[in-house]
Motif scaffolding. Structure first.
Motif, PDB file in Angstrom:
ATOM      1  N   ALA A   1       2.322  18.402   2.288  1.00 55.31           N
ATOM      2  CA  ALA A   1       3.140  19.101   1.295  1.00 55.31           C
ATOM      3  C   ALA A   1       4.577  18.594   1.268  1.00 55.31           C
ATOM      4  N   ARG A   2       4.935  17.720   2.207  1.00 57.31           N
ATOM      5  CA  ARG A   2       6.321  17.258   2.304  1.00 57.31           C
ATOM      6  C   ARG A   2       6.580  16.093   1.359  1.00 57.31           C
ATOM      7  N   GLU A   3       7.762  16.069   0.764  1.00 58.11           N
ATOM      8  CA  GLU A   3       8.176  14.936  -0.048  1.00 58.11           C
ATOM      9  C   GLU A   3       8.441  13.735   0.869  1.00 58.11           C
ATOM     10  N   PRO A   4       7.658  12.650   0.725  1.00 62.53           N
ATOM     11  CA  PRO A   4       7.778  11.525   1.661  1.00 62.53           C
ATOM     12  C   PRO A   4       9.156  10.873   1.686  1.00 62.53           C
ATOM     13  N   LEU A   5       9.867  10.907   0.568  1.00 63.06           N
ATOM     14  CA  LEU A   5      11.145  10.210   0.497  1.00 63.06           C
ATOM     15  C   LEU A   5      12.323  11.064   0.940  1.00 63.06           C
ATOM     16  N   ALA A   6      12.086  12.351   1.199  1.00 66.14           N
ATOM     17  CA  ALA A   6      13.192  13.243   1.579  1.00 66.14           C
ATOM     18  C   ALA A   6      13.680  12.902   2.993  1.00 66.14           C
TER      19      ALA A   6
ATOM     20  N   GLU B   1       0.823  -1.209   0.000  1.00 63.73           N
ATOM     21  CA  GLU B   1       0.000   0.000   0.000  1.00 63.73           C
ATOM     22  C   GLU B   1       0.858   1.260   0.000  1.00 63.73           C
ATOM     23  N   ALA B   2       1.968   1.227   0.720  1.00 57.44           N
ATOM     24  CA  ALA B   2       2.867   2.384   0.719  1.00 57.44           C
ATOM     25  C   ALA B   2       3.425   2.628  -0.678  1.00 57.44           C
ATOM     26  N   GLN B   3       3.779   1.553  -1.392  1.00 59.35           N
ATOM     27  CA  GLN B   3       4.296   1.696  -2.751  1.00 59.35           C
ATOM     28  C   GLN B   3       3.244   2.290  -3.672  1.00 59.35           C
ATOM     29  N   ILE B   4       2.011   1.811  -3.555  1.00 57.85           N
ATOM     30  CA  ILE B   4       0.933   2.339  -4.395  1.00 57.85           C
ATOM     31  C   ILE B   4       0.661   3.797  -4.052  1.00 57.85           C
ATOM     32  N   ASP B   5       0.736   4.133  -2.761  1.00 58.24           N
ATOM     33  CA  ASP B   5       0.535   5.527  -2.359  1.00 58.24           C
ATOM     34  C   ASP B   5       1.612   6.429  -2.951  1.00 58.24           C
ATOM     35  N   TYR B   6       2.874   5.985  -2.936  1.00 58.31           N
ATOM     36  CA  TYR B   6       3.957   6.761  -3.554  1.00 58.31           C
ATOM     37  C   TYR B   6       3.679   6.946  -5.050  1.00 58.31           C
ATOM     38  N   TRP B   7       3.316   5.856  -5.691  1.00 57.61           N
ATOM     39  CA  TRP B   7       3.022   5.912  -7.130  1.00 57.61           C
ATOM     40  C   TRP B   7       1.897   6.879  -7.414  1.00 57.61           C
ATOM     41  N   ARG B   8       0.808   6.762  -6.646  1.00 59.54           N
ATOM     42  CA  ARG B   8      -0.351   7.607  -6.907  1.00 59.54           C
ATOM     43  C   ARG B   8      -0.023   9.081  -6.668  1.00 59.54           C
ATOM     44  N   GLY B   9       0.683   9.359  -5.564  1.00 66.47           N
ATOM     45  CA  GLY B   9       1.023  10.745  -5.267  1.00 66.47           C
ATOM     46  C   GLY B   9       1.871  11.370  -6.354  1.00 66.47           C
TER      47      GLY B   9
ATOM     48  N   TRP C   1     -11.677   5.315   1.228  1.00 64.82           N
ATOM     49  CA  TRP C   1     -11.301   5.987   2.474  1.00 64.82           C
ATOM     50  C   TRP C   1     -10.279   5.181   3.264  1.00 64.82           C
ATOM     51  N   ARG C   2     -10.161   3.903   2.998  1.00 67.55           N
ATOM     52  CA  ARG C   2      -9.193   3.090   3.744  1.00 67.55           C
ATOM     53  C   ARG C   2      -7.758   3.311   3.271  1.00 67.55           C
ATOM     54  N   SER C   3      -7.592   3.938   2.133  1.00 68.28           N
ATOM     55  CA  SER C   3      -6.253   4.182   1.606  1.00 68.28           C
ATOM     56  C   SER C   3      -5.633   5.383   2.313  1.00 68.28           C
ATOM     57  N   ASP C   4      -4.476   5.173   2.932  1.00 76.55           N
ATOM     58  CA  ASP C   4      -3.789   6.272   3.606  1.00 76.55           C
ATOM     59  C   ASP C   4      -3.424   7.378   2.619  1.00 76.55           C
ATOM     60  N   GLY C   5      -2.971   6.970   1.435  1.00 75.04           N
ATOM     61  CA  GLY C   5      -2.599   7.961   0.440  1.00 75.04           C
ATOM     62  C   GLY C   5      -3.771   8.810  -0.006  1.00 75.04           C
TER      63      GLY C   5
END
Length: 450
Positions: free
Chosen positions: A342-347, A9-17, A206-210
């Motif tokens: 607004a923050r870059e998650p990977l920074a 789910e974290a990977q999909i959230d990164y992709w979607r964002g 709504w269950r998706s954190d992203g």
């Protein structure tokens, strides 16, 4: 390869964002692409691949994200994506013609204005209008999301049921005139309506954190655009009124009867459209705003903490000051959520993350003083609907801020990923909705509608 502890789910959230930043990809298209991605992942998993392998192969086979995926691979070279993005570079930008969307938005804006105008005309009394204002405007904002996200009939019905229940309660409960429970219901109903709007905005996911964080970001951006529209409209109205006054005409009656009832709800719908249309522009503004207001808010909280602790006995602290401090803490929470969105998650962690922790600790100190003052007032003067509602909100804020500070400290020390802090924020949001529902539905009968 992605670290093993990063979930699917974290990977999909990164992709979607990342994909959401592309002008060529509309929100409705993005929802459809995510569904397709999940289907591809499920097929790969059924074939025996693990989560990481399934995700990467699914990305390769996505035919609509060629240029966007390639750019993602270039920016995130530490990931394996760059080895799998081998698609052509001429994406076809699918979507609704701009003129059609503008026509829909303007129609909904006018409809919201007509609904509020009808409420001003037909609903008797300011208290009744205050309780129903959100009910009059919400359907038009939800209608825009429903049209934009192509919501299913099932989801629309799922949204209509709690909306209808809220409408019945706000108008069927025998609230006492100028009573506390009626005012509390009016103040908390917009929280429930906004959460329903969030469900419509995320297309039911709504269950998706992203997706929840997307809605947090949308809310902050909506506030920015709505404020800008309000300031610009205020200047235009002021100039028009000044010119008309010179020729002996008074704009005030028309402004109260027609302009404001249409301008305020209409601006809300238009602002939502602008956020959807100009997401990449706001993304450039958001980090700047959060970096400006975070240190200013820290200074304000510290000053207020000094005032509260030097004001004498906590029982003697003015009730109006406690109410204002509640509003300040809610504002701080909104700033915190918007800054995280607004923050870059990977920074990596930096000085701004340190300021965020200082902001959290300052807010916690103010909240602790306020809770002490509230408990002292309840012990001295007894309970009331207002005091219990304020106490409950402050306890929720205390838990939220305390755990956020703990996770933030862990992130700064390198013991936790930023995604953990982000997930805590988004997963705690429904708790405020539950509390708002308690205040609206339970408080009135418990306190005999006083």
């Amino acid at each position: 390869m992605m670290e093993a502890h990063e979930g699917l789910e974290a990977q999909i959230d990164y992709w979607r964002g990342y994909v959401a930043r592309s002008r060529a990809i509309s929100p409705a298209d993005l929802d459809e692409l995510e569904d397709h991605l999940r289907e591809q992942i499920a097929e790969r998993r059924a074939g025996g691949l693990d989560e990481d392998e399934s995700f990467l192969v699914a990305i390769k086979r996505m035919g609509n994200l060629d240029a966007v995926s390639r750019e993602f691979a270039r920016e995130h070279s530490e990931r394996l994506w760059k080895q799998l993005v081998l698609l052509p570079e001429d994406p076809a930008a699918a979507g609704v013609p701009p003129w059609r969307e503008l026509a829909v938005v303007l129609s909904l804006a006018v409809g919201a204005g007509l609904a509020l105008k009808a409420g001003l005309t037909w609903l008797g009394g300011d208290e009744v209008l205050l309780r129903n204002a959100g009910l009059l405007v919400f359907p038009f904002l939800a209608a825009y999301f429903a049209w934009k996200r192509r919501l299913t009939v099932r989801l629309l019905l799922a949204l209509a049921v709690p909306f209808a229940a809220l409408a019945v309660v706000l108008n069927a409960y025998p609230f006492a005139a100028e009573g506390s429970t009626g005012l509390l219901a009016a103040l908390h109903a917009p929280v429930l309506l906004w959460l329903l709007a969030g469900v419509a905005y995320v297309g039911g996911r709504w269950r998706s954190d992203g997706r929840r964080m997307d809605f947090v970001r949308f809310t902050g951006e909506l506030a920015i655009y709505f404020t800008l529209l309000g300031l610009g409209g205020g200047v235009l109205i002021g100039l028009t009124a000044a010119v008309l006054q010179l020729v002996g005409l008074d704009l005030e009656p028309a402004m109260e009867a027609w302009i404001l009832p249409f301008a305020i709800p209409g601006a809300l719908v238009v602002a939502a459209w602008l956020v959807e249309a100009k997401q990449d522009v706001i993304e450039n503004i958001a980090p700047v705003l959060t970096r400006i207001f975070t240190p200013l808010t820290i200074a304000m909280l510290l000053a207020m903490l000094v005032v509260l602790t030097t004001a004498g006995g906590l029982i003697d602290v003015d009730r109006g000051l406690l109410i204002l401090m509640n509003a300040v803490l809610v504002l701080v929470l909104c700033l915190l959520l918007y800054a995280l969105s607004a923050r870059e998650p990977l920074a990596p962690a930096g000085i701004f993350d340190v300021l965020q922790l200082v902001l959290l600790v300052s807010a916690l100190a103010v909240d602790a003083v306020m809770l002490t003052a509230m408990l002292a007032r309840i012990a001295e003067f007894g309970s009331s609907p207002n005091k219990i509602a304020a106490l409950g909100l402050n306890l929720l804020l205390l838990v939220h801020l305390l755990w956020a500070a703990w996770l933030s400290a862990g992130f700064l020390r390198g013991r936790r990923r930023f995604a953990v802090l982000e997930r805590w924020q988004t997963r705690y949001l429904p708790v405020y909705g539950l509390w708002a529902a308690v205040v609206v539905f339970v408080f009135p009968p418990v306190f005999t509608f006083a």
